[in-house]
Enzyme design. Sequence first.
Site, mmCIF file in Angstrom:
data_model
loop_
_atom_site.group_PDB
_atom_site.id
_atom_site.type_symbol
_atom_site.label_atom_id
_atom_site.label_comp_id
_atom_site.label_asym_id
_atom_site.label_seq_id
_atom_site.Cartn_x
_atom_site.Cartn_y
_atom_site.Cartn_z
ATOM 1 N N SER A 71 0.832 -1.202 0.000
ATOM 2 C CA SER A 71 0.000 0.000 0.000
ATOM 3 C C SER A 71 0.872 1.260 0.000
ATOM 4 O O SER A 71 1.666 1.459 -0.911
ATOM 5 C CB SER A 71 -0.952 -0.048 1.199
ATOM 6 O OG SER A 71 -1.930 0.955 1.118
ATOM 7 N N HIS A 93 -2.855 -1.364 -3.952
ATOM 8 C CA HIS A 93 -4.307 -1.508 -4.031
ATOM 9 C C HIS A 93 -4.946 -0.129 -3.935
ATOM 10 O O HIS A 93 -4.268 0.871 -3.705
ATOM 11 C CB HIS A 93 -4.852 -2.456 -2.958
ATOM 12 C CG HIS A 93 -4.621 -2.000 -1.550
ATOM 13 N ND1 HIS A 93 -4.986 -2.745 -0.456
ATOM 14 C CD2 HIS A 93 -4.060 -0.866 -1.034
ATOM 15 C CE1 HIS A 93 -4.659 -2.106 0.647
ATOM 16 N NE2 HIS A 93 -4.104 -0.964 0.325
#
Length: 203
Positions: A98, A123
Amino acid sequence: MTLVPYVVEDTGRGERAMDIYSRLLKDRIVMIGQEITEPLANTVIAQLLFLMSEDPTKDIQIFINSPGGYITAGLAIYDTIRFLGCDVNTYCIGQAASMGALLLSAGTKGKRYALPHSRMMIHQPSGGIIGTSADIQLQAAEILTLKKHLSNILAECTGQPVEKIIEDSERDFFMGAEEAIAYGLIDKVVSSAKETKDKNIVS
C-alpha cells in the site's frame, strides 16, 4: 510494547549510549518498520529534514518494512522525499504494501532496491464511511480524489500507464522482487549491500 535496542559507542571522552535508530541516523539511514501513521510520518519527516540540513547533497537511505497505513501520512512523507535536494535510496526488506509500496517507488530512479524475498503490494484506498447521506457522499468523493492522486503518483514513479495502475489496484496486487522490477516499482534486487550504489552502507 516495542523494544528498542541501544548501542554503546566510545566517543574518546567516554562511552555514550543511544537507541539504534539514532545510531542509524548518523549514517543517514531512516527506518520505516511499522504501520504508517501520523506520528510515524512526523518522526520520519523530521529525520529527513535534519539529514537535509546536515548535508543537502549526500544520499539518504530509507529501509521499508511496512504493511502500509494512512494515506495522508504516507503522502506527507512522499512530498518530503520530493522536497529534498539529495538522492533518496529506498530498500524493501520484508514487505512494502500500500503506502509502503508508494514510498518505495518514490526513491531516486536507479536507487530503488528490494531484498530477494521481499513482497510488494498496491491496491486502491479504502475507508469506513459512516454518517449522514451527505457525509457519505463527501467521504466517497474524497476517497475517489485520493485514488486519482495515488494512481498518478504510481504511474509517474513506475512508468506504467495510469489506466493500468487503476486496473491493477482494484484488488490487492502482489509482486515479488523480480516482478517489481518489471513493473517499475524498483530498479534492482540485491542480496548484499555491496550490490548497491550506496557508499554509506558499504564499508
